[in-house]
Enzyme design. Sequence first.
Site, PDB file in Angstrom:
ATOM      1  CB  VAL A 142      -0.845  -0.133   1.185  1.00 18.95           C
ATOM      2  CG1 VAL A 142      -1.387   0.883   1.311  1.00 18.95           C
ATOM      3  CG2 VAL A 142      -2.136  -1.421   1.254  1.00 18.95           C
ATOM      4  CB  CYS A 143       4.198   2.082   1.822  1.00 24.06           C
ATOM      5  SG  CYS A 143       3.095   1.997   3.590  1.00 24.06           S
ATOM      6  CB  THR A 144       5.362   0.183  -2.831  1.00 25.87           C
ATOM      7  OG1 THR A 144       6.101  -0.391  -2.341  1.00 25.87           O
ATOM      8  CG2 THR A 144       5.376   0.089  -4.292  1.00 25.87           C
ATOM      9  CG  LEU A 196       5.245   6.989  -0.703  1.00 23.02           C
ATOM     10  CD1 LEU A 196       5.551   8.760  -1.183  1.00 23.02           C
ATOM     11  CD2 LEU A 196       4.376   7.164   0.042  1.00 23.02           C
TER      12      LEU A 196
END
Length: 159
Positions: free
Chosen positions: A51-53, A56
């Site tokens: 999810v962070c990938t 960002l």
Amino acid sequence: MALAPGTEAPDFTLMTAKDAGDKMVLPVKLSDALGGKKVVLLFFPAAFTGVCTEELCDVSGGLGAYEELDAVVYGISTDSPFAQQAWAEKEGINVTLLSDKNHEVSKAYDVLLPGLLDIGDFCHRAVFVIGKDGKILHSEQTPSPLELPDLDKIKEALK
């Protein structure tokens, strides 16, 4: 709960291994960026996670839209600057990533997520839009680290 709009944004100095232009840099201080531009702070739990990938990479792909709205974007996590740099290189992330390894900024913005999955303290997924005067214009903390913030609301706040 994350700091509310209208609140003075806490100043900080955080380390980055490199900026979005791949230059080695000294620590980044929030108050140095204010006045010249609006600032978007994207707190995210951890590098090298799905999810962070996604978040960002989405922001990196649309970085020009934030620049057109006279804003600079920083991603903040409790990862080391070296892990952030490796992740940015692997995924093509162009947002300047800042390391809150000591959790001081996460605490100041009230977005520290203690004891996640019994493996340690991380940031909640949260966003703050800060005006040139240092006041928070918009804040959002997602109900779960698996949910993304509303990027359209961020751009609306920048207008």
